[in-house]
Design an enzyme around this catalytic site. Sequence first.
Site, PDB file in Angstrom:
ATOM      1  N   HIS A  96       0.835  -1.207   0.000  1.00  0.00           N
ATOM      2  CA  HIS A  96       0.000   0.000   0.000  1.00  0.00           C
ATOM      3  C   HIS A  96       0.868   1.254   0.000  1.00  0.00           C
ATOM      4  O   HIS A  96       0.613   2.196  -0.764  1.00  0.00           O
ATOM      5  CB  HIS A  96      -0.924   0.003   1.216  1.00  0.00           C
ATOM      6  N   GLU A  97       1.880   1.288   0.867  1.00  0.00           N
ATOM      7  CA  GLU A  97       2.744   2.467   0.917  1.00  0.00           C
ATOM      8  C   GLU A  97       3.522   2.634  -0.383  1.00  0.00           C
ATOM      9  O   GLU A  97       3.739   3.758  -0.842  1.00  0.00           O
ATOM     10  CB  GLU A  97       3.703   2.367   2.109  1.00  0.00           C
ATOM     11  N   HIS A 100       1.641   4.516  -2.960  1.00  0.00           N
ATOM     12  CA  HIS A 100       1.779   5.978  -2.933  1.00  0.00           C
ATOM     13  C   HIS A 100       3.018   6.418  -3.716  1.00  0.00           C
ATOM     14  O   HIS A 100       3.002   7.455  -4.391  1.00  0.00           O
ATOM     15  CB  HIS A 100       1.874   6.464  -1.492  1.00  0.00           C
ATOM     16  N   HIS A 104       3.151   8.904  -6.903  1.00  0.00           N
ATOM     17  CA  HIS A 104       4.062  10.038  -7.010  1.00  0.00           C
ATOM     18  C   HIS A 104       4.832   9.985  -8.328  1.00  0.00           C
ATOM     19  O   HIS A 104       4.970  10.998  -9.020  1.00  0.00           O
ATOM     20  CB  HIS A 104       5.030  10.023  -5.825  1.00  0.00           C
TER      21      HIS A 104
END
Length: 228
Positions: A96-97, A100, A104
């Site tokens: 999940h991280e 991100h 980006h």
Amino acid sequence: MAMIYIIFGLFALVSWMIQSGLNSRFKRYSQIPLNGQMTGKDVAEKMLRDYGINDVQVVSTRGHLTDNYNPTNKTINLSEGVYDSNSIAAAAVAAHECGHAVQHATAYKFLKMRSRLVPVVSFASKWVSWVLLAGIVTVQTFPQLLLFGIVLFAMTTLFSFITLPVEINASQRALAWLSKAGITNVNTYGKAKDALKWAAYTYVIAALGSLATLFYYVLIFLSGSRRN
């Protein structure tokens, strides 16, 4: 006004239930190992490599469920229970991280919108409580102050709602990659999805709670204006 307090009470109860559910599932899925020996760190580094992202570092951070992606220094910060853990929960959180980081790298529009709001929200968060308090006290003599506080709070509410698609999209990217890369299988995919679903619930209830609070301050402003 009584209805507003009932709503706040319900939000507090639901928030507690969701947080308890999230903690329960994270604890449960932290006990179920992945096939193979990959840790949360390994999962994160593989996902970054698979997406061709070579300028993001995976590091360990203290705390429980303190995992985050920092776009400023380009780091995936994994909590102690994720970084070294070979579990479904660790894989889901790590992916999940990384979702991100992929957002980006691909200039995902909602992440860009949220990033633009960060300076404004940082300013608003620092002063909004004091401005609202002073505005409520002086609402009958100087209602403009409370109105200014409402505008500041509205920015934090907007930020909460823009955060929703960012978090949901990161989970979607994570789940798609976990399945494609063979990190999860038919037995573990559903558990990873369930863990991320409950994490998303916390953002939903936070956004709705912020909206309800904003509505409460608007009612106070309108009530004070009518008295004048």
